[in-house]
Design an enzyme around this catalytic site. Sequence first.
Site, PDB file in Angstrom:
ATOM      1  N   TYR A   1       0.842  -1.186   0.000  1.00 15.52           N
ATOM      2  CA  TYR A   1       0.000   0.000   0.000  1.00 15.52           C
ATOM      3  C   TYR A   1       0.878   1.238   0.000  1.00 15.52           C
ATOM      4  O   TYR A   1       2.045   1.204   0.412  1.00 15.52           O
ATOM      5  CB  TYR A   1      -0.961   0.011   1.196  1.00 15.52           C
ATOM      6  CG  TYR A   1      -0.473   0.758   2.410  1.00 15.52           C
ATOM      7  CD1 TYR A   1      -0.713   2.118   2.575  1.00 15.52           C
ATOM      8  CD2 TYR A   1       0.220   0.090   3.414  1.00 15.52           C
ATOM      9  CE1 TYR A   1      -0.271   2.805   3.695  1.00 15.52           C
ATOM     10  CE2 TYR A   1       0.664   0.766   4.548  1.00 15.52           C
ATOM     11  CZ  TYR A   1       0.422   2.118   4.675  1.00 15.52           C
ATOM     12  OH  TYR A   1       0.862   2.790   5.773  1.00 15.52           O
TER      13      TYR A   1
ATOM     14  N   PHE B   1      -2.609   0.993  12.908  1.00 17.45           N
ATOM     15  CA  PHE B   1      -2.626  -0.331  12.276  1.00 17.45           C
ATOM     16  C   PHE B   1      -1.228  -0.768  11.849  1.00 17.45           C
ATOM     17  O   PHE B   1      -0.800  -1.899  12.098  1.00 17.45           O
ATOM     18  CB  PHE B   1      -3.561  -0.282  11.064  1.00 17.45           C
ATOM     19  CG  PHE B   1      -3.565  -1.525  10.228  1.00 17.45           C
ATOM     20  CD1 PHE B   1      -4.420  -2.574  10.507  1.00 17.45           C
ATOM     21  CD2 PHE B   1      -2.720  -1.631   9.120  1.00 17.45           C
ATOM     22  CE1 PHE B   1      -4.432  -3.715   9.723  1.00 17.45           C
ATOM     23  CE2 PHE B   1      -2.718  -2.765   8.327  1.00 17.45           C
ATOM     24  CZ  PHE B   1      -3.573  -3.812   8.635  1.00 17.45           C
ATOM     25  N   ASP B   2      -0.486   0.127  11.194  1.00 15.26           N
ATOM     26  CA  ASP B   2       0.859  -0.200  10.709  1.00 15.26           C
ATOM     27  C   ASP B   2       1.775  -0.621  11.849  1.00 15.26           C
ATOM     28  O   ASP B   2       2.461  -1.643  11.787  1.00 15.26           O
ATOM     29  CB  ASP B   2       1.499   1.011  10.015  1.00 15.26           C
ATOM     30  CG  ASP B   2       0.706   1.505   8.841  1.00 15.26           C
ATOM     31  OD1 ASP B   2      -0.518   1.708   8.986  1.00 15.26           O
ATOM     32  OD2 ASP B   2       1.304   1.715   7.782  1.00 15.26           O
ATOM     33  N   THR B   3       1.781   0.209  12.900  1.00 18.23           N
ATOM     34  CA  THR B   3       2.668  -0.061  14.028  1.00 18.23           C
ATOM     35  C   THR B   3       2.338  -1.387  14.685  1.00 18.23           C
ATOM     36  O   THR B   3       3.235  -2.194  14.981  1.00 18.23           O
ATOM     37  CB  THR B   3       2.553   1.066  15.066  1.00 18.23           C
ATOM     38  OG1 THR B   3       2.889   2.318  14.461  1.00 18.23           O
ATOM     39  CG2 THR B   3       3.473   0.813  16.243  1.00 18.23           C
TER      40      THR B   3
END
Length: 431
Positions: free
Chosen positions: A113, A205-207
């Site tokens: 993404y 979310f990424d972390t």
Amino acid sequence: MRTDTAWSTLPAREHLLAAAVGAPVLDVVVPVYNEEKDLETCVLRLHDHLARTFPYGFRITVADNASTDRTPEVAARLAALIPEVRSYRLEEKGRGRALRTVWSHSDSPVLAYMDVDLSTDLNALLPLVAPLISGHSDLAIGSRLARSSRVVRGSKREFISRAYNLILRSSLAARFSDAQCGFKAIRREVAQRLLPMVEDTGWFFDTEMLVLAERAGLRIHEVPVDWVDDPDSTVHIVRTATDDLKGVWRVGRALATGALPLDRLARPFGDDPRDRAVPGVPRGLARQLVGFCVVGALSTLVYLVLYSLFRLGVGPQFANAAALLVSAVANTAANRRLTFGVRGRGGAVRHQAQGLVVFAIGLALTSGSLAALGTASGSASHGTELAVLIAANLAATVLRFLLFRAWVFPDRRTDHQDARQGAAHESRDAR
């Protein structure tokens, strides 16, 4: 925390070309919210770059996060115009929710993404996904904080980014350098197992995904990127920072209590070279020695401070026993987690009970040393007592390490590996 994934090991990483027949190798998701002005420019530029430089089949998926402007119409028109583009509409906001939804339904073996502003130079896209295609890595992230990265952004955002990553390193022991760069990729089989464990649906979310992947032992590849800040970004910095700090606390608590089934992200036996026994080289001995020495040094300091405090009101034998008991409980807990890598609450009581047996042996050594000192010199000075106790504790420390390694926290990987190998043989026989 979601823990509804089925238990089994991940498949061994393989080169994806042979396995990708019938589907694009790469699916690049562009999450958007009210981006009617920039969406078409972004998609056309990204498509042109991939068509010219990417040597495998690809797809671009526009994930619309409940936009209220003309973004859905622009996405639908681009999907109708360009065969490699598709659009996906979500009725709820949240970048994490969009990525989890699209990645969970994608048939591409590599999922990526990027932000719609294309702040990251697209020349980093192929280096980002190449380790995943080759089977070398499980996840890949772009890093704006690597030494060779070239970044243009204001001092405020630079400070926030570095402060956030410092928090991650100090609180969650994260080793990756840039958690929030909007430029990431993951292998699909890893995403299928990892995403159900990720609770956040927004910017954290990424972390959360990276921390869980790293704790599970998955390989994360970092790519230095060239990045130019978007001055028109709609990200609310204060609210995002607050949500991120709440997420750090939640994930840290879950990891500390062993609430996450990270063993479901394990690779099959033999995929990790650390599984292989090398004749004459004890597995993990060097790392365990370093960890044990660090924990032992801190425990000794705690013990000496406690002994000196207790000694103000009681005799040397009682002060020694009380200080050694308190420091022994803390020492066992620290060695359990940091030296021997035991996670979760399973077996914790048994380990502490065994640690107390080891404590009793250390108590016998140190108490015996004090008794011998008293017999030999009558009334020794406090400094002499400490010197004798340090020497006795050194001897007890060597014995403690040997007992911890051989009895309290033995290397049980062989049994697990045999079981995993047996399960693999049964699976092949069934096929």
